[in-house]
Motif scaffolding. Structure first.
Motif, mmCIF file in Angstrom:
data_model
loop_
_atom_site.group_PDB
_atom_site.id
_atom_site.type_symbol
_atom_site.label_atom_id
_atom_site.label_comp_id
_atom_site.label_asym_id
_atom_site.label_seq_id
_atom_site.Cartn_x
_atom_site.Cartn_y
_atom_site.Cartn_z
ATOM 1 N N THR A 165 36.938 60.855 51.590
ATOM 2 C CA THR A 165 36.699 61.304 50.223
ATOM 3 C C THR A 165 37.862 60.924 49.321
ATOM 4 N N SER A 167 40.116 61.483 46.156
ATOM 5 C CA SER A 167 40.490 62.664 45.382
ATOM 6 C C SER A 167 39.977 62.591 43.946
ATOM 7 N N PRO A 170 35.559 63.751 44.434
ATOM 8 C CA PRO A 170 35.437 64.478 45.699
ATOM 9 C C PRO A 170 34.013 64.692 46.177
ATOM 10 N N THR A 181 40.655 63.552 52.767
ATOM 11 C CA THR A 181 40.856 63.207 51.360
ATOM 12 C C THR A 181 41.950 62.158 51.232
#
Length: 475
Positions: A165, A167, A170, A181
């Motif tokens: 993911t 940032s 998200p 992340t």
């Protein structure tokens, strides 16, 4: 060189500097005469120094984009590690000696590769239960920094799903999926899966065939999968290369920690949205900048090689990379050197690499001789996953040798220890026929030996263990 003296140089001296100066000298100039980020446009010597810095900073980005653009230009995933964006490709075989794809490819693991675009939301990586087979997926940002791992060491071997993911986008959390992340929207996913002989490679590939990456829109379907050979465009040179770096930075924003360096490089028109032509450089400074970038690029391989040999002379013939490998921070010089010889290197916690370029007496390794590497009882390479020893030719490629016998590893059957628990590796043109020799055949001419330790022990990481030197051996 003192800054005042640099400014007294004539045009002839400046052009000589720009056309002949090596990267090492340029780095001395960089350290000794750092320009302020404010003030008038740089003069010729400052422009040359900043040009070398810009090349060192930006070339790893260009190298990764070259790999990305080539790999994702195919219409469908293939068995060469090439696949469209947000799709994965796995190789069922080791790289062969006639494939000059990368320098020093390992013959311990099979590769899987994917280039991810996370700007529309998370991409989910999944793998099956891997049992006791070592594997890892290395996540790298556009600037070649390792930003995460999935695998035996970090997340375990049970079947898993991981939402990679960005940032900046998200997206919703997915139940039952572990979120990783990252701060870059573009990620190079490089997988390694331990494999051995032909039967074991088939077993490994059966697991790898279950690796998937799923973009936010769902699984992709591919048609029109005719064979396709990517063509790499020529690399720009001089100030055109600097403009290419700026364009690449605009599409792949640099990390925030690089702000101070980018403020310096902006003085020569290098940075997101900038161009060298708009930096207000004089014709003399522009020419010095152009020549310095060309000199820095042409000298980088020799500088990296010289650094390796200098390290080998201090360590019984073995050269080790800096501790910052894979997680460079602001160590731009190491990052540039690694991108030159080993793009996609693991961090030391995942795998430690050392390279023998010389024997223990400081003499070059040559296939005309025979050699022995002796590990005393209890002194074999400390690795929690496995270690391997691989022979390459003098250019770092796999040589053509009998039976493609390039590597010996404690992960495979056949490694023989001496009765006292010591371990001998013998390197020679012909099989010495000595029991327990653990023989690797040599090519003609110069060669080098790589020792890889996957999930190295603490003694490797803290420097208290180092390999013994390779010695000339008369059977």
């Amino acid at each position: 060189m003192h800054a005042c003296l640099m400014w007294r140089m004539t045009k002839r001296h400046i052009f000589r500097l720009a056309s002949r100066i090596g990267l090492a000298t340029l780095l001395v100039v960089i350290g000794a005469g750092t320009a302020s980020a404010v003030g008038p446009a740089p003069g010729p010597v400052q422009a040359a120094a900043l040009g070398a810095r810009a090349f060192i900073y930006g070339n790893p980005l260009l190298e990764l984009l070259r790999v990305r653009d080539t790999a994702t230009s195919v219409p469908c995933p293939d068995d060469r590690g090439l696949a469209p964006v947000n799709a994965i490709s796995s190789r069922p075989a080791f790289i062969a000696p006639d494939e000059k794809l990368v320098v020093a490819p390992n013959v311990d693991t099979l590769y899987s590769m994917a280039h991810l675009d996370l700007s529309d939301g998370p991409v989910v990586l999944s793998h099956p239960d891997m049992g006791d087979r070592y594997f890892n997926f290395q996540l790298m940002d556009s600037y070649t920094n390792v930003v995460g791992y999935v695998g035996s060491r970090t997340s375990g071997s049970d079947a898993g799903k991981f939402a990679i993911t960005w940032s900046g986008a998200p997206g919703p959390e997915v139940p039952g999926v572990t979120t990783i992340t990252v701060s870059d929207s573009r990620i190079w996913l490089l997988g390694r899966t331990l494999a051995g002989d032909e039967a074991d490679r088939a077993d490994a590939f059966a697991l790898m065939s279950q690796y998937t990456v799923t973009p936010p829109a769902g699984p992709q379907t591919f048609t029109d999968c005719a064979p396709f050979v990517p063509v790499e465009p020529p690399k720009p040179e001089g100030t055109a290369l600097l403009d290419a770096i700026s364009a690449a930075m605009e599409q792949n924003p640099p990390p925030i920690r690089d702000a101070a360096e980018l403020a310096e490089l902006a003085r020569i028109g290098v940075g997101p949205g900038l161009r060298v032509a708009d930096a207000g450089l004089s014709p003399v400074a522009f020419r010095a900048l152009d020549q310095a970038v060309r000199a820095a690029e042409s000298s980088l391989p020799a500088v990296v090689s010289g650094s390796q040999y200098a390290g080998a002379l201090r360590s019984q013939g073995w050269s080790s990379p800096p501790d910052t490998i894979g997680d460079y921070g602001t160590d731009y010089v190491t990052r540039a050197g690694v991108a030159e010889i080993g793009l996609g290197a693991n961090t030391p916690q995942e795998a430690a690499y050392v390279t023998a370029l010389l024997d223990r007496n400081g003499l070059p390794l040559n296939g005309a001789n025979s050699y022995r590497l002796h590990f005393p009882p209890g002194g074999q390479p400390p690795a929690d996953a496995f270690f391997s020893i691989t022979v390459y030719d003098g250019d770092g490629f796999l040589p053509s040798v009998p039976g493609n016998r390039h590597s010996i590893s404690d992960s495979r059957p056949g490694l023989v220890y001496q009765p006292d628990g010591s371990l001998d590796m013998v390197f020679s043109r012909e099989d010495p026929g000595v029991p327990g020799a653990n023989w690797l055949p040599l090519p003609d001419g110069s060669f080098r030996v790589y020792l890889r330790m996957y999930v190295p022990g603490s003694a490797v990481l803290d420097g208290s263990w180092s390999p013994p030197g390779i010695e000339r051996w008369n059977r």
